[in-house]
Motif scaffolding. Sequence first.
Motif, PDB file in Angstrom:
ATOM      1  N   GLY A  96       5.639  20.901 -76.807  1.00 44.91           N
ATOM      2  CA  GLY A  96       5.989  20.445 -75.472  1.00 44.91           C
ATOM      3  C   GLY A  96       7.113  19.428 -75.488  1.00 44.91           C
ATOM      4  N   GLY A  97       7.100  18.529 -76.468  1.00 41.74           N
ATOM      5  CA  GLY A  97       8.159  17.538 -76.584  1.00 41.74           C
ATOM      6  C   GLY A  97       9.506  18.168 -76.909  1.00 41.74           C
ATOM      7  N   ILE A  98       9.486  19.216 -77.735  1.00 34.03           N
ATOM      8  CA  ILE A  98      10.734  19.907 -78.071  1.00 34.03           C
ATOM      9  C   ILE A  98      11.300  20.601 -76.836  1.00 34.03           C
ATOM     10  CG2 ILE A  98      11.739  21.779 -79.445  1.00 34.03           C
ATOM     11  CD1 ILE A  98       9.653  21.087 -81.616  1.00 34.03           C
ATOM     12  N   ALA A  99      10.425  21.295 -76.090  1.00 36.41           N
ATOM     13  CA  ALA A  99      10.888  21.987 -74.885  1.00 36.41           C
ATOM     14  C   ALA A  99      11.467  20.995 -73.883  1.00 36.41           C
ATOM     15  CB  ALA A  99       9.729  22.760 -74.260  1.00 36.41           C
ATOM     16  N   TYR A 100      10.778  19.876 -73.707  1.00 41.52           N
ATOM     17  CA  TYR A 100      11.258  18.861 -72.782  1.00 41.52           C
ATOM     18  C   TYR A 100      12.589  18.288 -73.257  1.00 41.52           C
ATOM     19  CZ  TYR A 100      10.735  14.842 -69.580  1.00 41.52           C
ATOM     20  OH  TYR A 100      10.900  13.901 -68.597  1.00 41.52           O
ATOM     21  N   GLY A 101      12.702  18.047 -74.559  1.00 43.86           N
ATOM     22  CA  GLY A 101      13.945  17.531 -75.107  1.00 43.86           C
ATOM     23  C   GLY A 101      15.103  18.491 -74.937  1.00 43.86           C
ATOM     24  N   LEU A 102      14.860  19.785 -75.156  1.00 44.89           N
ATOM     25  CA  LEU A 102      15.929  20.779 -75.060  1.00 44.89           C
ATOM     26  C   LEU A 102      16.521  20.849 -73.655  1.00 44.89           C
ATOM     27  CD1 LEU A 102      14.466  23.670 -77.236  1.00 44.89           C
ATOM     28  CD2 LEU A 102      16.592  22.425 -77.683  1.00 44.89           C
ATOM     29  N   ALA A 130      17.279  26.370 -81.892  1.00 39.66           N
ATOM     30  CA  ALA A 130      16.100  25.969 -81.131  1.00 39.66           C
ATOM     31  C   ALA A 130      14.828  26.476 -81.800  1.00 39.66           C
ATOM     32  CB  ALA A 130      16.193  26.487 -79.700  1.00 39.66           C
ATOM     33  N   VAL A 131      14.854  27.724 -82.266  1.00 38.55           N
ATOM     34  CA  VAL A 131      13.707  28.273 -82.991  1.00 38.55           C
ATOM     35  C   VAL A 131      13.429  27.422 -84.231  1.00 38.55           C
ATOM     36  CG1 VAL A 131      12.872  30.232 -84.350  1.00 38.55           C
ATOM     37  CG2 VAL A 131      13.977  30.623 -82.138  1.00 38.55           C
ATOM     38  N   LYS A 132      14.476  27.038 -84.928  1.00 36.55           N
ATOM     39  CA  LYS A 132      14.321  26.229 -86.127  1.00 36.55           C
ATOM     40  C   LYS A 132      13.653  24.896 -85.807  1.00 36.55           C
ATOM     41  CE  LYS A 132      17.064  24.360 -89.990  1.00 36.55           C
ATOM     42  NZ  LYS A 132      18.456  24.135 -90.482  1.00 36.55           N
ATOM     43  N   ALA A 133      14.045  24.277 -84.678  1.00 37.60           N
ATOM     44  CA  ALA A 133      13.442  23.003 -84.287  1.00 37.60           C
ATOM     45  C   ALA A 133      11.932  23.149 -84.110  1.00 37.60           C
ATOM     46  CB  ALA A 133      14.085  22.491 -82.994  1.00 37.60           C
ATOM     47  N   PHE A 134      11.511  24.182 -83.409  1.00 40.65           N
ATOM     48  CA  PHE A 134      10.074  24.413 -83.225  1.00 40.65           C
ATOM     49  C   PHE A 134       9.385  24.693 -84.562  1.00 40.65           C
ATOM     50  CE2 PHE A 134      11.402  25.360 -78.830  1.00 40.65           C
ATOM     51  CZ  PHE A 134      10.429  24.701 -78.111  1.00 40.65           C
ATOM     52  N   ALA A 135       9.998  25.566 -85.355  1.00 36.52           N
ATOM     53  CA  ALA A 135       9.343  26.017 -86.591  1.00 36.52           C
ATOM     54  C   ALA A 135       9.170  24.887 -87.599  1.00 36.52           C
ATOM     55  CB  ALA A 135      10.148  27.154 -87.216  1.00 36.52           C
ATOM     56  N   LEU A 136      10.058  23.900 -87.592  1.00 35.57           N
ATOM     57  CA  LEU A 136       9.983  22.812 -88.561  1.00 35.57           C
ATOM     58  C   LEU A 136       9.021  21.702 -88.161  1.00 35.57           C
ATOM     59  CD1 LEU A 136      13.726  22.385 -89.631  1.00 35.57           C
ATOM     60  CD2 LEU A 136      11.881  23.543 -90.870  1.00 35.57           C
ATOM     61  N   ALA A 144      10.073  14.181 -91.249  1.00 38.34           N
ATOM     62  CA  ALA A 144       9.924  15.542 -90.729  1.00 38.34           C
ATOM     63  C   ALA A 144      10.222  15.596 -89.235  1.00 38.34           C
ATOM     64  CB  ALA A 144       8.512  16.060 -91.013  1.00 38.34           C
ATOM     65  N   VAL A 145       9.688  14.634 -88.484  1.00 42.71           N
ATOM     66  CA  VAL A 145       9.895  14.637 -87.038  1.00 42.71           C
ATOM     67  C   VAL A 145      11.342  14.292 -86.695  1.00 42.71           C
ATOM     68  CG1 VAL A 145       9.218  13.533 -84.867  1.00 42.71           C
ATOM     69  CG2 VAL A 145       7.463  14.214 -86.528  1.00 42.71           C
ATOM     70  N   LYS A 146      11.958  13.376 -87.445  1.00 44.56           N
ATOM     71  CA  LYS A 146      13.366  13.070 -87.196  1.00 44.56           C
ATOM     72  C   LYS A 146      14.237  14.295 -87.467  1.00 44.56           C
ATOM     73  CE  LYS A 146      15.059   9.990 -85.878  1.00 44.56           C
ATOM     74  NZ  LYS A 146      15.544   9.717 -84.474  1.00 44.56           N
ATOM     75  N   ALA A 147      13.903  15.064 -88.499  1.00 48.93           N
ATOM     76  CA  ALA A 147      14.652  16.299 -88.777  1.00 48.93           C
ATOM     77  C   ALA A 147      14.545  17.272 -87.611  1.00 48.93           C
ATOM     78  CB  ALA A 147      14.133  16.951 -90.066  1.00 48.93           C
ATOM     79  N   VAL A 148      13.369  17.352 -87.006  1.00 49.72           N
ATOM     80  CA  VAL A 148      13.198  18.211 -85.827  1.00 49.72           C
ATOM     81  C   VAL A 148      14.058  17.700 -84.673  1.00 49.72           C
ATOM     82  CG1 VAL A 148      11.539  18.931 -84.057  1.00 49.72           C
ATOM     83  CG2 VAL A 148      10.887  18.993 -86.472  1.00 49.72           C
ATOM     84  N   GLU A 149      14.056  16.384 -84.447  1.00 53.52           N
ATOM     85  CA  GLU A 149      14.883  15.827 -83.379  1.00 53.52           C
ATOM     86  C   GLU A 149      16.349  16.176 -83.579  1.00 53.52           C
ATOM     87  OE1 GLU A 149      12.203  11.882 -82.201  1.00 53.52           O
ATOM     88  OE2 GLU A 149      14.193  11.633 -83.110  1.00 53.52           O
ATOM     89  N   ARG A 150      16.804  16.132 -84.820  1.00 55.92           N
ATOM     90  CA  ARG A 150      18.205  16.468 -85.092  1.00 55.92           C
ATOM     91  C   ARG A 150      18.492  17.937 -84.786  1.00 55.92           C
ATOM     92  NH1 ARG A 150      20.310  12.310 -88.447  1.00 55.92           N
ATOM     93  NH2 ARG A 150      20.191  10.472 -87.136  1.00 55.92           N
ATOM     94  N   GLU A 151      17.525  18.817 -85.051  1.00 56.90           N
ATOM     95  CA  GLU A 151      17.708  20.232 -84.710  1.00 56.90           C
ATOM     96  C   GLU A 151      17.742  20.422 -83.193  1.00 56.90           C
ATOM     97  OE1 GLU A 151      18.533  22.467 -86.787  1.00 56.90           O
ATOM     98  OE2 GLU A 151      18.091  21.407 -88.654  1.00 56.90           O
ATOM     99  N   GLY A 157      12.813   8.399 -77.893  1.00 58.03           N
ATOM    100  CA  GLY A 157      13.658   8.223 -79.067  1.00 58.03           C
ATOM    101  C   GLY A 157      14.747   9.265 -79.155  1.00 58.03           C
ATOM    102  N   LEU A 158      14.385  10.502 -78.912  1.00 54.87           N
ATOM    103  CA  LEU A 158      15.338  11.609 -78.963  1.00 54.87           C
ATOM    104  C   LEU A 158      16.429  11.443 -77.912  1.00 54.87           C
ATOM    105  CD1 LEU A 158      16.259  14.497 -79.780  1.00 54.87           C
ATOM    106  CD2 LEU A 158      14.534  15.369 -78.196  1.00 54.87           C
TER     107      LEU A 158
END
Length: 445
Positions: free
Chosen positions: A111-117, A411-417, A391-398, A147-148
């Motif tokens: 959910g955080g990734i979707a909101y961030g995107l 975007a898929v990579k961000a979710f998958a990681l 790990a979470v910072k790497a996702v934020e960067r994606e 943070g993102l």
Amino acid sequence: MKLTILGGGGFRVPLVYGALLGDRAEGRVTHVVLHDLDAPRLSAVTRVLAEQAAGVPDAPEVTATTDLDEALRGADFVFSAIRVGGLQGRADDERVALAEGVLGQETVGAGGIAYGLRTVPVAVDIAQRVARLAPDAWVINFTNPAGLVTEAMSRHLGDRVIGICDSPVGLGRRIARVLGADPGDAWIDYVGLNHLGWVRGLRVAGRDELPRLLADPDLLGSFEEGKLFGVDWLQSLGAIPNEYLHYYYFNREAVRAYQQAERTRGAFLRDQQARFYEEMRDPDTPALAAWDRTRAEREATYMAENRQSAGAGERDADDLSGGYEKVALALMRAIARDERTTLILNVRNRSTLSVLDSEAVIEVPCLVDANGAHPVAVDPLPDHATGLVCAVKAVEREVLAAAGSGSRTTAVKAFALHPLVDSVNVARRLVEGYTAVHPGLAYLK
């Protein structure tokens, strides 16, 4: 001094204005500009603020506009508190994720990734406008994922954007209170990312009182985090985690509780606030009373599913008062008046955490003065926390890369990681599900 609030029709804006009404010092805010794309919501909040200001001498003037550039021109401070996609978007974030058996919370996991995107492109546009129209303004970012979004804006505003969150402040306050200390006299050794940090010490008069808390099971189990995480787990960690780490440490239980809930948190807030704004269409509705009643219900149900899954019971009355508006006002005062203070904030890392680069936004105690917020040197995190933070910072960067390039693959990579997404195939289905319900993700190709 002029303060512009982006997302000015948002439900929590009266908290900020209430804090401003109590500020009588020289150099205080005298003009508040509310900006929102939703004119009826702006009108509703403006009515609440007018009732708050009744009888208060020299209350800050309030104006409202749907023109972003007009709102930004001449601002000394900008509070960014936008919600791209509204609460319906948050409810959709939760629903799509839970259908795949993963967490849909607005700042953590899928959910955080979707909101961030969908939020990052809008936040970047705001940052660019601020740089052009109000280059001397300071931006205080409330927008989640805090943070993102702060890191995205910092690429255009540098250190003139600072992210805030009331969660670390509330945690420190609860620990100090249970130890019998004045929170104002305590130094809180806290470090991590937004919604991913740990209190590792609480010093009063130079003495670390946290070991005393960790050694006393009755004391440790008497407050919110002790109930939420359990005494044994906190003693094993040797630290007190931010409440949002419950989603990581007890992920299976949290997901199950959300799946079994009658409504998700986003759906609850969507329906609750829809009732409030509908009620406000009646010009005879007592605006402030309606807002107070709605807010009390909102605060009492915060993280209810997590507390239920942990058997933690109801929240203590002292934890229902919010606090982010007080952090924002203290930050603004420190910068505007050079009233030096220490606050836990989201800022660029510089050399604070050696495992992250200098541009990474972290959440850490900062010394604040007229030149902004300066992160304080902290001890390295233990390995388990370092792994999670990296790990979470790497996702934020994606997420930032996907938002900048429009790449669906990224975007898929961000979710998958993300540590809370357990399959690349799940990540692919999440992107399909989110792009199907969010027009704001149409840019992903």
